[in-house]
Write an enzyme that holds these catalytic residues in place. Structure first.
Site, short mmCIF file in Angstrom:
data_model
loop_
_atom_site.label_atom_id
_atom_site.label_comp_id
_atom_site.label_asym_id
_atom_site.label_seq_id
_atom_site.Cartn_x
_atom_site.Cartn_y
_atom_site.Cartn_z
NE ARG A 126 -4.24 -1.47 0.25
CZ ARG A 126 -4.55 -2.38 -0.67
NH1 ARG A 126 -3.80 -2.53 -1.74
NH2 ARG A 126 -5.64 -3.12 -0.55
CG HIS A 180 -3.77 -0.08 -6.77
ND1 HIS A 180 -4.08 0.45 -5.54
CD2 HIS A 180 -3.83 -1.44 -6.60
CE1 HIS A 180 -4.32 -0.52 -4.67
NE2 HIS A 180 -4.17 -1.69 -5.29
C1 GLV Z 1 -5.76 -4.61 -4.26
O1 GLV Z 1 -5.07 -3.73 -3.90
C2 GLV Z 1 -6.41 -5.55 -3.38
O2 GLV Z 1 -6.47 -5.29 -2.17
O3 GLV Z 1 -6.89 -6.57 -3.90
#
Ligand code: GLV
Length: 309
Positions: A224, A272
């Site tokens: 993260r 992401h």
């Molecule tokens: C992506 O970041 C997830 O938590 O699947």
């Protein structure tokens, strides 16, 4: 009994409705804000729900994350902590994460960024490279995703070590437990963060940690954004303590257009996208959990609220 999908713009809810209906056409599924009879909703499928909205569902019995992580749920100061929370554990998601780590690790050891820059200048110049075996990848976090990535990176030929809260045993991988962070870091050429975000791991990727890596090590952050102290990364790249970073997650997403990471020649930014939940692949486990919840039976992939993952 209704399932409500509560998500932000990161996640299109329509394919989720289709996949869940394919598993069980009898399900009543609504998408917030068009889930007017909120008292009927017992199961919420959430991704970054707006703060406080879960209070509008008086009969909720279970909250399911639409991804592997659950920290996005707990960002909400009004999160109903007495309810069971479940997350996604899915072979496709696990495999995709391994593939992203492979892609970025090879990008780093084979200098793809340098050659891309050289190509723009029509410059023909060869650089020495380290082989997979000569490269030690250190994975922080050996949960489902981390353990799979560690074992398969080792099979592929990398030298792999892993660090986790409790000692794990993984074929072909040297493992270190919580109090052995420094020896773990001291032999790591490419550090991969796959930790869950908790109060213990927030800000862990900081200057002190970078200083324990060998000079010129690289970072891949797929955990993260809040694991990383951004200013410390920029400083470590400036001094050469770190040579490069591949970042898929950020404190603020989308990454603001004026953020220095976008234009840094030794940072690879991806939006992401390392491992995206495929609704078709996970619909069955969600429906199973919904039915277990209805029966009052133990749920699968339930989060330990004390640990936070
Ligand atoms: C992506 O970041 C997830 O938590 O699947």
């Amino acid at each position: 009994m209704t399932i409500s999908i509560i998500t932000n713009h990161d996640n299109d809810p329509i394919p989720w409705v289709q996949s869940l209906k394919q598993v069980d056409p009898s399900l009543d599924i609504r998408i917030r804000p068009d889930d007017k009879k909120r008292a009927d909703v017992t199961f919420a499928l959430c991704w970054k729900q707006p703060d406080g909205v879960l209070k509008e569902y008086p009969n909720l019995e279970c909250i399911c994350s639409m991804g592997a992580g659950v920290d996005h749920l707990f960002n909400d100061p009004f999160f109903p902590e007495h309810l069971p929370v479940i997350r996604i554990i899915d072979p496709l998601l696990t495999r995709s994460m391994f593939e992203y780590i492979c892609a970025t690790a090879l990008y780093l050891i084979r200098d793809i960024d340098r050659y891309t820059a050289q190509q723009r200048q029509s410059r023909w110049q060869v650089h020495r490279y380290a082989t997979m075996k000569e490269t030690t990848i250190g994975i922080m976090g050996l949960g489902k995703l981390g353990a799979y990535a560690a074992e398969n990176l080792s099979r592929l030929g990398f030298t792999v070590r892993g660090w986790s809260n409790t000692l794990k045993h993984i074929k072909g991988v040297a493992t270190y437990e919580a109090d052995r962070l420094e020896p773990f870091l001291s032999g790591t050429d490419i550090l991969v963060c796959l930790l869950p975000l908790t109060d213990q791991t927030r800000g862990l990727l900081n200057r002190t940690l970078f200083d324990h890596l060998p000079e010129g090590a690289s970072l891949i952050n797929v955990g993260r954004g809040a694991h990383l102290v951004e200013a410390d990364l920029l400083a470590a790249l400036d001094t050469g303590q770190l040579s490069r970073a591949c970042l898929d997650v950020f404190s603020t997403e989308p990454l603001p257009a004026d953020h220095p990471f976008w234009r840094h020649d030794r940072i690879l930014v991806t939006p992401h996208c390392s491992s995206i939940t495929d609704p078709d692949s996970v619909a069955l486990q969600i429906v199973k959990n919904y039915r277990l919840m209805e029966k009052g039976a133990p749920l699968i992939n339930q989060v330990d609220m004390a640990r936070g993952y």
